[in-house]
Enzyme design. Structure first.
Site, short mmCIF file in Angstrom:
data_model
loop_
_atom_site.label_atom_id
_atom_site.label_comp_id
_atom_site.label_asym_id
_atom_site.label_seq_id
_atom_site.Cartn_x
_atom_site.Cartn_y
_atom_site.Cartn_z
N VAL A 1 -21.44 33.76 13.42
CA VAL A 1 -20.20 33.00 13.64
C VAL A 1 -19.04 33.90 13.19
O VAL A 1 -19.10 34.50 12.11
CB VAL A 1 -20.21 31.67 12.85
CG1 VAL A 1 -18.91 30.91 13.06
CG2 VAL A 1 -21.39 30.81 13.30
N GLN B 1 -32.49 41.10 7.18
CA GLN B 1 -33.11 40.02 6.39
C GLN B 1 -34.01 39.15 7.28
O GLN B 1 -35.11 38.77 6.87
CB GLN B 1 -32.01 39.18 5.75
CG GLN B 1 -32.48 37.91 5.08
CD GLN B 1 -31.39 37.25 4.26
OE1 GLN B 1 -31.15 37.64 3.14
NE2 GLN B 1 -30.73 36.25 4.80
N GLN C 1 -28.05 35.48 11.97
CA GLN C 1 -28.36 36.78 12.56
C GLN C 1 -27.45 37.88 12.01
O GLN C 1 -27.71 39.06 12.20
CB GLN C 1 -28.25 36.65 14.09
CG GLN C 1 -28.61 37.89 14.90
CD GLN C 1 -30.05 38.37 14.68
OE1 GLN C 1 -30.93 37.60 14.31
NE2 GLN C 1 -30.28 39.66 14.88
N HIS D 1 -22.73 29.17 7.61
CA HIS D 1 -23.73 28.31 6.96
C HIS D 1 -23.80 26.94 7.64
O HIS D 1 -24.88 26.38 7.85
CB HIS D 1 -23.34 28.07 5.49
CG HIS D 1 -23.33 29.29 4.63
ND1 HIS D 1 -22.17 29.84 4.15
CD2 HIS D 1 -24.33 30.05 4.16
CE1 HIS D 1 -22.46 30.90 3.41
NE2 HIS D 1 -23.76 31.05 3.40
N ARG E 1 -18.53 37.02 1.34
CA ARG E 1 -17.86 38.17 0.69
C ARG E 1 -16.49 38.47 1.31
O ARG E 1 -15.74 39.28 0.76
CB ARG E 1 -18.77 39.39 0.72
CG ARG E 1 -19.99 39.22 -0.20
CD ARG E 1 -20.85 40.46 -0.30
NE ARG E 1 -21.78 40.36 -1.41
CZ ARG E 1 -23.09 40.10 -1.30
NH1 ARG E 1 -23.62 39.89 -0.11
NH2 ARG E 1 -23.86 40.05 -2.37
#
Ligand code: PAF
Length: 281
Positions: free
Chosen positions: A176, A153, A148, A37, A187
Site C-alpha cells: 500500500v 520476509q 509484500q 496493516h 518507519r
C-alpha cells in the site's frame, strides 16, 4: 474486539471458534498501524470467522544499534484502528509472555536470509522466523497475512511453513502506497520533511525500472541502471539495489520472464525498503 495478553487466553478464544467449525486468520504485526496493516486486517476479516491481530515489537529481530527502543508504540490508537478494521482479538503480550526465562530456541532459515536485508541485519530473520512460528503455534491460524513490502520476509515465512510442515496458508497482500508512491511503513514516521521528499525516489526508481522493462530493456544491467539513476539524482546511495529471483532470491541477470527488484536505503533517520515484481511483456 478483545485485547488479550496471554497465550492461554488466546488459545481459549481460538478454541471456541474452532469448536463451532469457524476459520481463523492471523495478522502478525509490530503495531504503529497504517493503511498497509489495515489492508491485511480487512483481507483477513473478509476470509475468516475470527481474526487475531498480534501486536508485539519483537526484540529478537532487532540488532544492536537498531531502533527497538525508538520503534513507534501507541497501543490505544492501534487497538481502535484494528477494531474499526474488524479484528476480533488483539494479542498484545508482554515480552516475558513470548520469551519466558530460559527461552532457548531459534529458527534459522539458510540461504535466502544471507542476502538483501539479511546481509546487513544478521539474525534479523531468525528473530522473525522464530516469533512467527511461535504465533502460528499459539493461534494455529488457517491463514496468516503479510505485506509484500517485506518480500524477503514473506519468502522466509513461506520456507519455514514448507520446511516444518506447518498447516497454515501464507497470504501476501499488495504493497500500500502513499499518493506520491512511497510505500507505507511504520518507519516513515522517522522522516523529517526533507527526507520525506527524498524518500519518494525509492518508488520512482522502481517505476523507472518498470518503464525500462516495458521498453524492452530486460537485462539486469539496464534495469539496475535505470533505477540507480533515479536514486543517484535524489542523492540516495542505496544499501542495496538488486534484481533477484522472486522464488528463491537467487541473483537474476535479466527479467526473464519476471524478477524481483528490491531496494533498501537509509534516508534521514529511517532505513526504508521497497520492491517491485517486474515482468517482461
Ligand atoms: O513485519 C512485521 O511487522 C514483523 O516482522 C512481524 C512479521 C510481525 C514479526 O515480528
Amino acid at each position: 474486539m478483545q485485547t488479550l495478553r496471554t497465550v492461554a487466553e488466546v488459545r481459549d478464544a481460538v478454541r471456541a471458534t474452532r469448536e463451532r467449525g469457524g476459520s481463523v486468520g492471523l495478522v502478525p504485526t509490530m503495531g504503529a498501524f497504517h493503511e498497509g496493516h489495515l489492508s491485511l486486517m480487512r483481507a483477513a476479516c473478509a476470509a475468516h470467522d475470527l481474526v487475531v491481530v498480534s501486536l508485539f515489537v519483537n526484540p529478537t529481530q532487532f540488532g544492536p544499534g537498531e531502533d527497538l527502543a525508538a520503534y513507534p508504540r501507541d497501543e490505544q490508537r492501534d487497538a481502535s484502528l484494528a477494531e474499526d478494521a474488524g479484528a476480533d482479538i488483539l494479542f498484545a503480550p508482554p515480552v516475558a509472555e513470548v520469551y519466558p526465562d530460559g527461552f532457548a530456541t531459534s529458527i534459522h532459515v539458510t540461504g535466502i536470509t544471507d542476502v538483501l536485508c539479511g546481509a546487513t541485519r544478521p539474525g534479523h530473520f531468525d528473530g522473525v522466523a522464530t516469533v512467527v512460528t511461535k504465533l502460528f503455534g499459539i493461534v494455529r491460524p488457517d491463514a496468516a497475512y503479510f505485506g509484500q513490502k517485506d518480500a524477503q520476509q514473506v519468502l522466509v515465512v513461506r520456507r519455514v511453513v514448507r520446511d516444518l510442515n506447518l498447516d497454515v496458508r501464507v497470504v501476501a497482500c499488495p504493497i500500500v502506497r502513499e499518493a506520491d508512491g512511497l510505500a507505507m511503513s511504520s518507519r516513515n514516521a522517522y522522516l523529517d520533511a526533507a527526507a520525506r521528499v527524498q524518500a519518494r525516489a525509492l518508488s520512482r526508481a522502481l517505476d523507472a525500472a518498470q518503464s525500462a522493462v516495458a521498453a524492452g530493456q530486460v537485462a539486469a544491467t539496464g534495469v539496475l541502471a535505470a533505477a540507480g539513476a533515479v536514486l543517484a539524482e535524489a542523492g540516495i546511495d542505496p544499501e542495496y539495489l538488486e534484481l533477484r529471483s522472486p522464488d528463491d532470491l537467487a541473483p537474476a541477470d535479466a527479467v526473464a520472464p519476471s524478477a524481483l527488484l528490491a531496494v533498501a536505503a537509509r534516508i534521514g533517520a529511517a532505513r526504508l525498503i521497497d520492491n517491485r515484481l517486474l515482468e517482461a511483456s
